[in-house]
Design a protein around this motif. Structure first.
Motif, PDB file in Angstrom:
ATOM      1  N   ALA A 268     -12.301  14.118   0.613  1.00 23.58           N
ATOM      2  CA  ALA A 268     -10.995  14.015   1.268  1.00 23.58           C
ATOM      3  C   ALA A 268      -9.935  13.733   0.218  1.00 23.58           C
ATOM      4  O   ALA A 268     -10.205  13.075  -0.796  1.00 23.58           O
ATOM      5  N   LEU A 269      -8.748  14.218   0.465  1.00 23.01           N
ATOM      6  CA  LEU A 269      -7.600  13.950  -0.405  1.00 23.01           C
ATOM      7  C   LEU A 269      -6.679  13.006   0.356  1.00 23.01           C
ATOM      8  O   LEU A 269      -6.098  13.388   1.369  1.00 23.01           O
ATOM      9  N   ASN A 270      -6.587  11.778  -0.126  1.00 24.57           N
ATOM     10  CA  ASN A 270      -5.890  10.739   0.631  1.00 24.57           C
ATOM     11  C   ASN A 270      -4.619  10.286  -0.078  1.00 24.57           C
ATOM     12  O   ASN A 270      -4.697   9.788  -1.214  1.00 24.57           O
ATOM     13  N   PRO A 271      -3.445  10.432   0.548  1.00 22.08           N
ATOM     14  CA  PRO A 271      -2.223   9.911  -0.053  1.00 22.08           C
ATOM     15  C   PRO A 271      -2.358   8.412  -0.324  1.00 22.08           C
ATOM     16  O   PRO A 271      -3.050   7.697   0.394  1.00 22.08           O
ATOM     17  N   ASN A 272      -1.716   7.953  -1.375  1.00 20.32           N
ATOM     18  CA  ASN A 272      -1.730   6.526  -1.692  1.00 20.32           C
ATOM     19  C   ASN A 272      -0.864   5.814  -0.660  1.00 20.32           C
ATOM     20  O   ASN A 272       0.347   5.652  -0.833  1.00 20.32           O
ATOM     21  N   GLN A 273      -1.503   5.372   0.421  1.00 22.25           N
ATOM     22  CA  GLN A 273      -0.765   4.847   1.571  1.00 22.25           C
ATOM     23  C   GLN A 273      -0.005   3.564   1.250  1.00 22.25           C
ATOM     24  O   GLN A 273       1.119   3.357   1.717  1.00 22.25           O
ATOM     25  N   GLY A 274      -0.625   2.677   0.477  1.00 22.33           N
ATOM     26  CA  GLY A 274       0.055   1.428   0.132  1.00 22.33           C
ATOM     27  C   GLY A 274       1.341   1.678  -0.634  1.00 22.33           C
ATOM     28  O   GLY A 274       2.385   1.081  -0.347  1.00 22.33           O
ATOM     29  N   MET A 275       1.283   2.596  -1.608  1.00 22.23           N
ATOM     30  CA  MET A 275       2.486   2.946  -2.364  1.00 22.23           C
ATOM     31  C   MET A 275       3.502   3.653  -1.480  1.00 22.23           C
ATOM     32  O   MET A 275       4.710   3.498  -1.645  1.00 22.23           O
ATOM     33  N   GLN A 276       3.015   4.420  -0.514  1.00 21.09           N
ATOM     34  CA  GLN A 276       3.918   5.103   0.412  1.00 21.09           C
ATOM     35  C   GLN A 276       4.760   4.090   1.178  1.00 21.09           C
ATOM     36  O   GLN A 276       5.979   4.242   1.312  1.00 21.09           O
ATOM     37  N   GLY A 277       4.112   3.033   1.664  1.00 13.90           N
ATOM     38  CA  GLY A 277       4.840   1.996   2.382  1.00 13.90           C
ATOM     39  C   GLY A 277       5.713   1.164   1.472  1.00 13.90           C
ATOM     40  O   GLY A 277       6.864   0.835   1.817  1.00 13.90           O
ATOM     41  N   PHE A 278       5.182   0.801   0.304  1.00 15.45           N
ATOM     42  CA  PHE A 278       5.936  -0.044  -0.632  1.00 15.45           C
ATOM     43  C   PHE A 278       7.197   0.671  -1.110  1.00 15.45           C
ATOM     44  O   PHE A 278       8.307   0.124  -1.041  1.00 15.45           O
ATOM     45  N   MET A 279       7.039   1.908  -1.587  1.00 16.19           N
ATOM     46  CA  MET A 279       8.195   2.662  -2.065  1.00 16.19           C
ATOM     47  C   MET A 279       9.109   3.064  -0.911  1.00 16.19           C
ATOM     48  O   MET A 279      10.319   3.188  -1.086  1.00 16.19           O
ATOM     49  N   GLY A 280       8.533   3.251   0.276  1.00 17.23           N
ATOM     50  CA  GLY A 280       9.360   3.537   1.440  1.00 17.23           C
ATOM     51  C   GLY A 280      10.291   2.382   1.754  1.00 17.23           C
ATOM     52  O   GLY A 280      11.474   2.575   2.046  1.00 17.23           O
ATOM     53  N   PHE A 281       9.752   1.156   1.698  1.00 15.88           N
ATOM     54  CA  PHE A 281      10.620   0.006   1.936  1.00 15.88           C
ATOM     55  C   PHE A 281      11.703  -0.072   0.867  1.00 15.88           C
ATOM     56  O   PHE A 281      12.878  -0.321   1.186  1.00 15.88           O
ATOM     57  N   MET A 282      11.336   0.096  -0.391  1.00  6.39           N
ATOM     58  CA  MET A 282      12.322   0.010  -1.464  1.00  6.39           C
ATOM     59  C   MET A 282      13.458   1.005  -1.242  1.00  6.39           C
ATOM     60  O   MET A 282      14.642   0.677  -1.419  1.00  6.39           O
ATOM     61  N   ALA A 283      13.109   2.221  -0.841  1.00  7.52           N
ATOM     62  CA  ALA A 283      14.133   3.246  -0.637  1.00  7.52           C
ATOM     63  C   ALA A 283      15.061   2.904   0.521  1.00  7.52           C
ATOM     64  O   ALA A 283      16.288   3.067   0.421  1.00  7.52           O
ATOM     65  N   VAL A 284      14.493   2.423   1.625  1.00  7.15           N
ATOM     66  CA  VAL A 284      15.344   2.127   2.788  1.00  7.15           C
ATOM     67  C   VAL A 284      16.155   0.846   2.552  1.00  7.15           C
ATOM     68  O   VAL A 284      17.318   0.737   2.983  1.00  7.15           O
ATOM     69  N   PHE A 285      15.586  -0.131   1.836  1.00 12.18           N
ATOM     70  CA  PHE A 285      16.317  -1.355   1.519  1.00 12.18           C
ATOM     71  C   PHE A 285      17.512  -1.048   0.616  1.00 12.18           C
ATOM     72  O   PHE A 285      18.625  -1.539   0.850  1.00 12.18           O
ATOM     73  N   LEU A 286      17.305  -0.240  -0.409  1.00 11.78           N
ATOM     74  CA  LEU A 286      18.405   0.112  -1.316  1.00 11.78           C
ATOM     75  C   LEU A 286      19.476   0.930  -0.593  1.00 11.78           C
ATOM     76  O   LEU A 286      20.667   0.776  -0.866  1.00 11.78           O
ATOM     77  N   ALA A 287      19.049   1.782   0.327  1.00 13.91           N
ATOM     78  CA  ALA A 287      20.026   2.547   1.106  1.00 13.91           C
ATOM     79  C   ALA A 287      20.873   1.628   1.972  1.00 13.91           C
ATOM     80  O   ALA A 287      22.071   1.868   2.173  1.00 13.91           O
ATOM     81  N   ALA A 288      20.257   0.567   2.479  1.00  9.70           N
ATOM     82  CA  ALA A 288      20.996  -0.394   3.309  1.00  9.70           C
ATOM     83  C   ALA A 288      21.864  -1.322   2.471  1.00  9.70           C
ATOM     84  O   ALA A 288      22.799  -1.939   2.989  1.00  9.70           O
ATOM     85  N   HIS A 289      21.582  -1.425   1.168  1.00 12.30           N
ATOM     86  CA  HIS A 289      22.330  -2.306   0.259  1.00 12.30           C
ATOM     87  C   HIS A 289      22.939  -1.494  -0.879  1.00 12.30           C
ATOM     88  O   HIS A 289      22.827  -1.854  -2.053  1.00 12.30           O
ATOM     89  N   ASP A 290      23.610  -0.408  -0.527  1.00  8.11           N
ATOM     90  CA  ASP A 290      24.152   0.468  -1.559  1.00  8.11           C
ATOM     91  C   ASP A 290      25.319  -0.154  -2.316  1.00  8.11           C
ATOM     92  O   ASP A 290      25.812   0.434  -3.282  1.00  8.11           O
ATOM     93  N   GLU A 291      25.739  -1.345  -1.902  1.00  8.22           N
ATOM     94  CA  GLU A 291      26.847  -2.002  -2.599  1.00  8.22           C
ATOM     95  C   GLU A 291      26.425  -2.644  -3.916  1.00  8.22           C
ATOM     96  O   GLU A 291      27.270  -3.140  -4.668  1.00  8.22           O
TER      97      GLU A 291
END
Length: 339
Positions: A268-291
């Motif tokens: 099976a080819l499995n996406p790195n799920q932990g990194m998906q969530g971790f980097m997902g949070f970082m991206a949405v947090f920075l988008a919410a704090h673009d100041e």
């Protein structure tokens, strides 16, 4: 001793105040959540084990910034219900949502409305590229498809019949299938596609589709499946028919992991799920704090969020008998709070 007039001092203070107002806030002032600031993760088929490590990574990143999190979505594989759950999330006014959109276009308007209302949105694993989402976190689905094609051809000897199952409308699954077929056609012309069935992550539908493909094509050599739920049904049909078919799929479930250990699934080819969530949070947090920063671009006049991350590749792992124990979800969740 140099004397400074009151007027000069007031003028200096005024200039300093203006400059301070114009300068971006420091990271130390903004890289923390305010009391009650919450970020959500919204998915479809919410009971699927795939989401568990993703949400764990999401929570780990949120904890580092003092933020609250919540898990949301719909238990059904139903785009209407997922959109409704997303819109219900917005009622609570979260700072941001990490979203796995079941389909791209039905989420364009809901995502845009959320952003206009002040909630940052980043997609993961599947995308809505024509929306105003500020980021997309995923594994490289084309790379996964090419890897699978090369491995299948290596194992079956470069010539033979193969089939695919698919879930039309889900962007990452569509890409895993279409890229696989295109690559196989271009690079391995002696491999023949003899079956292509939509199963929509339904194990029962996959069982029936695979049984029909096997009956019509007794010389079938291999199958590529874009997710684990359909792989469960496909393997059941193959085992029942006592057929010799090499199976590869993307993602993982406890059931398909057991099949890998037993030799019923090749890998099976499995996406790195932990990194998906971790980097997902970082991206949405920075988008919410673009100041927190002032980039050298036109965001002030164009009006778009300067935090634009079109694509982050979270990578994928190749799961075989040799490393399968590292992907035991039950062991991973010991002493962890699922939600």
């Amino acid at each position: 001793m140099k004397r400074v007039s009151i007027a000069a001092a007031v003028a200096s203070l005024a200039v300093s105040t203006i400059l301070a107002a114009q300068a971006p806030a420091s990271a130390a002032d903004t890289l923390r959540c305010k009391d009650g600031e919450t970020y959500m993760m919204n998915v479809m088929v919410s009971s699927h084990p795939y989401w568990v490590p993703v949400y764990q990574g999401f929570k780990q990143a949120a904890a580092a910034f003092g933020c609250k999190t919540a898990f949301s979505g719909t238990p059904e594989y139903d785009i209407t219900k997922q959109v409704a759950s997303f819109e219900q999330d917005l009622v609570t006014k979260p700072a941001g949502i990490l979203l796995h959109p079941m389909q791209a276009d039905p989420f364009i308007e809901p995502i845009n409305a959320a952003i206009e209302a002040g909630t940052a949105v980043v997609t993961f694993a599947a995308d809505s590229p024509r929306s105003k989402r500020t980021g997309y976190i995923t594994s490289d689905n084309v790379a996964e498809a090419k890897f699978a094609a090369d491995e299948i051809v290596k194992q079956v000897g470069g010539k033979g019949e193969y089939a695919v199952l698919e879930n039309p409308g889900q962007s990452n699954h569509d890409l895993r299938v279409t890229a696989f077929i295109d690559y196989m056609t271009a690079k391995y012309p002696d491999m023949k596609l003899v079956g292509r069935q939509a199963t929509n992550q339904d194990g029962t539908a996959a069982y029936r589709a695979t049984a029909a493909i096997l009956q019509a094509n007794p010389n079938l050599k291999a199958m590529w499946i874009p997710e684990a739920g359909s792989a469960e049904g496909a393997v059941a049909a193959i085992l029942e028919a006592k057929a010799e078919v090499l199976v590869m799929h993307a993602d993982i479930t406890p059931t398909t992991l057991d099949h890998i250990k037993a030799g019923n699934i090749h890998m099976a080819l499995n996406p790195n799920q932990g990194m998906q969530g971790f980097m997902g949070f970082m991206a949405v947090f920075l988008a919410a704090h673009d100041e927190i920063f002032d980039p050298f671009n036109d965001y002030k006049v164009s009006g778009y969020n300067p935090v634009q991350i079109p694509f982050v590749d979270n990578g994928f792992a190749v799961i075989t008998k040799d490393n399968a124990d590292s992907f035991n979800l039950e062991a991973y969740m010991v002493n962890r709070d699922p939600y």
